[in-house]
Design an enzyme around this catalytic site. Structure first.
Site, PDB file in Angstrom:
ATOM      1  N   GLY A   9       0.748  -1.162   0.101  1.00  0.00           N
ATOM      2  CA  GLY A   9       0.078  -0.031  -0.041  1.00  0.00           C
ATOM      3  C   GLY A   9       0.849   1.255  -0.093  1.00  0.00           C
ATOM      4  N   ALA A  14       0.948   1.349  -5.824  1.00  0.00           N
ATOM      5  CA  ALA A  14      -0.132   1.654  -5.052  1.00  0.00           C
ATOM      6  C   ALA A  14      -0.392   3.441  -5.326  1.00  0.00           C
ATOM      7  CB  ALA A  14       0.221   1.586  -3.836  1.00  0.00           C
ATOM      8  N   ARG A  15       0.672   4.181  -5.437  1.00  0.00           N
ATOM      9  CA  ARG A  15       0.779   5.675  -5.494  1.00  0.00           C
ATOM     10  C   ARG A  15       0.325   6.025  -7.025  1.00  0.00           C
ATOM     11  NH1 ARG A  15       4.913   8.764  -4.819  1.00  0.00           N
ATOM     12  NH2 ARG A  15       6.277   7.128  -5.583  1.00  0.00           N
ATOM     13  N   ARG A  42       4.625  -2.833   5.515  1.00  0.00           N
ATOM     14  CA  ARG A  42       5.635  -3.196   6.452  1.00  0.00           C
ATOM     15  C   ARG A  42       5.903  -1.932   7.164  1.00  0.00           C
ATOM     16  NH1 ARG A  42      10.864  -6.357   4.171  1.00  0.00           N
ATOM     17  NH2 ARG A  42      10.365  -4.904   2.668  1.00  0.00           N
ATOM     18  N   ASP A 171      -3.767  -8.161 -15.752  1.00  0.00           N
ATOM     19  CA  ASP A 171      -2.825  -7.717 -16.617  1.00  0.00           C
ATOM     20  C   ASP A 171      -3.563  -6.546 -17.402  1.00  0.00           C
ATOM     21  OD1 ASP A 171      -1.945  -6.957 -19.270  1.00  0.00           O
ATOM     22  OD2 ASP A 171      -1.134  -9.169 -19.419  1.00  0.00           O
ATOM     23  N   HIS A 172      -3.074  -5.485 -16.909  1.00  0.00           N
ATOM     24  CA  HIS A 172      -3.851  -4.109 -17.070  1.00  0.00           C
ATOM     25  C   HIS A 172      -3.948  -3.792 -18.479  1.00  0.00           C
ATOM     26  CE1 HIS A 172       0.155  -1.881 -17.713  1.00  0.00           C
ATOM     27  NE2 HIS A 172      -0.578  -1.041 -18.280  1.00  0.00           N
ATOM     28  N   ASP A 229       8.449  -8.613 -18.685  1.00  0.00           N
ATOM     29  CA  ASP A 229       7.747  -7.691 -18.089  1.00  0.00           C
ATOM     30  C   ASP A 229       6.701  -7.304 -19.094  1.00  0.00           C
ATOM     31  OD1 ASP A 229       7.314  -5.146 -16.553  1.00  0.00           O
ATOM     32  OD2 ASP A 229       8.186  -3.887 -18.015  1.00  0.00           O
ATOM     33  N   HIS A 234       1.503  -8.738 -21.424  1.00  0.00           N
ATOM     34  CA  HIS A 234       0.631  -7.916 -22.205  1.00  0.00           C
ATOM     35  C   HIS A 234       0.569  -8.290 -23.639  1.00  0.00           C
ATOM     36  CE1 HIS A 234       0.918  -5.334 -18.595  1.00  0.00           C
ATOM     37  NE2 HIS A 234       1.781  -4.926 -18.825  1.00  0.00           N
ATOM     38  N   LYS A 334      11.764  -0.042 -24.478  1.00  0.00           N
ATOM     39  CA  LYS A 334      11.773   1.243 -23.763  1.00  0.00           C
ATOM     40  C   LYS A 334      12.710   2.163 -24.391  1.00  0.00           C
ATOM     41  CE  LYS A 334      10.391  -0.242 -19.306  1.00  0.00           C
ATOM     42  NZ  LYS A 334       8.920   0.221 -19.123  1.00  0.00           N
TER      43      LYS A 334
HETATM   44  C1  BG6 Z   1       3.872  -2.533 -17.002  1.00  0.00           C
HETATM   45  C2  BG6 Z   1       5.287  -2.619 -17.056  1.00  0.00           C
HETATM   46  O1  BG6 Z   1       2.974  -3.784 -16.661  1.00  0.00           O
HETATM   47  O2  BG6 Z   1       3.324  -1.875 -18.304  1.00  0.00           O
HETATM   48  C3  BG6 Z   1       6.039  -1.387 -17.387  1.00  0.00           C
HETATM   49  O3  BG6 Z   1       5.835  -3.314 -15.770  1.00  0.00           O
HETATM   50  C4  BG6 Z   1       5.382  -0.510 -18.421  1.00  0.00           C
HETATM   51  O4  BG6 Z   1       7.457  -1.440 -17.610  1.00  0.00           O
HETATM   52  C5  BG6 Z   1       4.010  -0.464 -18.373  1.00  0.00           C
HETATM   53  O5  BG6 Z   1       6.050   0.816 -18.590  1.00  0.00           O
HETATM   54  C6  BG6 Z   1       3.220   0.208 -19.691  1.00  0.00           C
HETATM   55  O6  BG6 Z   1       1.924   0.347 -19.211  1.00  0.00           O
HETATM   56  P1  BG6 Z   1       1.207   1.275 -20.180  1.00  0.00           P
HETATM   57  O7  BG6 Z   1      -0.317   1.240 -19.774  1.00  0.00           O
HETATM   58  O8  BG6 Z   1       1.887   2.808 -19.819  1.00  0.00           O
HETATM   59  O9  BG6 Z   1       1.447   1.096 -21.731  1.00  0.00           O
END
Ligand code: BG6
Length: 486
Positions: A9, A14-15, A42, A171-172, A229, A234, A334
């Site tokens: 948290g 989180a932030r 913690r 997985d966002h 990563d 993704h 990156k």
């Molecule tokens: C994350 C990775 O899952 O996705 C990061 O750990 C990456 O390294 C990020 O920067 C990218 O997400 P987005 O939504 O900004 O494309």
């Protein structure tokens, strides 16, 4: 009453993401009236101190939250609490338990925004304290494991204490608006389906490029690399949605049944194929958007002789009737030239041109689904330029979702948190999907480990190593930005 417990948290994720997403859901009245948020970490903090940190995170990272006011913020902080929890100290969970209403009717969501080695001890303690029964759900962040074996161990440990439908592997990318739109595009329209196969598609390209470097995550990233990563999760999730067969309905498991089949059909590489069909690179100093940036090896937390990859390009194939022989070119990196996430479907060229040469660009049709920075679908086609005679030019049928709809934009973390609170698993990864992804990734990682020479370098601010262009050029293909019309 929903209780949301955030392990990790006080951490970066989180932030940056989770607290702003919760606040946005709160501001937009998407949480139930008696919602409570408990940050757990913690550090020994008082709730008042934690509330200050939450307010700071919202001020710094909640820029996109629409409708926030000082009153709403105060109301959100009123339902925010803190609990010190060290996963290794069982007594800490007594304190947590005391804060969680006992009734089976009260859903509790435990979000594990921590390093994966903490997942198992936390779930063990939650179970030992009677917190995993009934309406408990656990959200776990990626990367889940370092390889198939460790992922299996984590899955098995989770399954010892939880049912599969209590586990939300996040997985966002699945929460991004255009990823869901891809499902709509494919399965709510009739015109694409007859074309969506090896007869009409030349290749598929999925490219996620970032301008940022490793920011404050050097130490974590160096242990992870771009393959674990981004590609393992993704990009392979995007592959599965592009390649899947139509599900029997839109239920979470019907959709996931089809996604996993696509992942299982990914052609597994031999070590020789790995050297021919994959490119990995690491950025050296350069400039992004005209601003000088350091090389990866001098980023904070990164060892000066690091061999971690910050760029990956792969020529993947799917061994099934729909896709045999169609390359799926995957790329992520990156410190690249631009920030974008795009899926491009390149259709086959016309069989014969009745217009002859020199009539304008003859690049074949393509469908470009842009996830970010804009949310759009563009179908590029040939048309006649107005005026005398026939001269062709390329035009795009352009669907920009920011123009089409003024509905509130929901960030992916907010959407996924709300789904988890509602118990909707559609946009979360099932255990067999995760394992299928690792099974494909593992041989590549192993081959790379035995071939330390294979790591190329690229200048920050470029499109990656030259070898990534050659990967396509040798098959007569090119990445989207490389086409020269004429
Ligand atoms: C994350 C990775 O899952 O996705 C990061 O750990 C990456 O390294 C990020 O920067 C990218 O997400 P987005 O939504 O900004 O494309």
């Amino acid at each position: 009453m929903t209780t949301f417990v955030l392990f990790g948290g006080t951490g970066d994720l989180a932030r940056r993401k989770i607290i702003p997403a919760l606040y946005s859901a709160f501001v937009n009245d998407r949480l139930d009236a008696s919602f409570r948020f408990i940050g757990a970490a913690r550090e020994g903090l008082q709730s008042a101190e934690y509330r200050q940190r939450v307010a700071d995170a919202i001020a710094q990272f909640g820029g996109k939250v629409s409708g926030g006011t000082p009153e709403k913020l105060a109301a959100f902080l009123d339902v925010t609490y803190y609990q010190k929890v060290d996963a290794r100290i069982p007594e800490d969970f007594d304190g947590l338990r005391a804060q969680i209403p006992a009734s089976e009717d009260n859903p509790t969501l435990f979000y594990l925004a921590t390093a994966p080695n903490i997942f198992i001890p936390v779930v063990e303690q939650l179970h030992a304290h009677g917190l995993t029964s009934g309406n408990a759900r656990v959200v776990v962040e990626k990367p889940l494991g370092r390889d198939g074996q460790s992922a299996l161990a984590i899955n098995q440990a989770l399954r010892q204490y939880l049912q599969e439908n209590q586990i939300y592997r996040i997985d966002h990318y699945l929460g991004k608006e255009m990823v869901q739109n891809l499902l709509a595009l494919r399965f709510a329209n009739s015109f694409l389906e007859p074309l969506w196969n090896r007869k009409w598609i030349q290749d598929v390209q999925i490219s996620i490029s970032e301008q940022v470097g490793v920011e404050s995550r050097g130490e974590f990233y160096d242990q992870t690399g771009a393959m674990r990563d981004m590609i393992q999760n993704h990009l392979l999730q995007l592959v599965s949605i592009v390649a899947m067969e139509p599900p029997v309905n839109a239920d979470p498991d019907s959709i996931r049944d089809e996604k996993v089949k696509a992942l299982r059909a990914l052609h597994k590489f031999t070590p020789e194929e790995v050297s021919k069909k994959t490119v990995r690179g690491q950025y050296r100093a350069g400039a992004v958007d005209g601003k000088a940036v350091p090389g990866y090896q001098t980023e904070p937390g990164v060892p000066s002789a690091s061999r971690a990859e910050t760029f990956v390009a792969i020529r993947a194939e799917i061994d099934n009737w729909r896709w045999a022989g169609v390359p799926f070119y995957l790329r992520t990196g990156k410190r690249m030239a631009t920030r974008s996430a795009e899926i491009t479907i390149n259709f086959k060229p016309i069989p014969y041109s009745i217009f002859g040469n020199g009539q304008g660009p003859m690049r074949s049709n393509r469908l470009v689904i842009s996830l970010q920075p804009e949310e759009s679908v563009k179908l590029f086609m040939k048309a006649k330029e107005p005026g005398e005679g026939i001269r062709l030019s390329e035009v795009a049928l352009d669907l920009d979702f920011a123009e089409v709809s003024t509905s509130r934009r929901v960030e992916s973390y907010e959407r996924l948190l709300l789904d988890a609170m509602r118990g909707d698993l559609t946009l979360f990864v099932r255990d067999d999907e995760l394992m299928a992804a690792w099974n494909w990734v593992d041989p590549i990682l192993q081959a790379w480990q035995n071939d330390s020479e294979g790591l190329k370098s690229y200048i920050a601010g470029s499109w990656g190593p030259v070898a990534a262009s050659y990967l396509l050029a040798q098959h007569g293909a090119a990445w989207g930005e490389e086409y020269v019309e004429g």
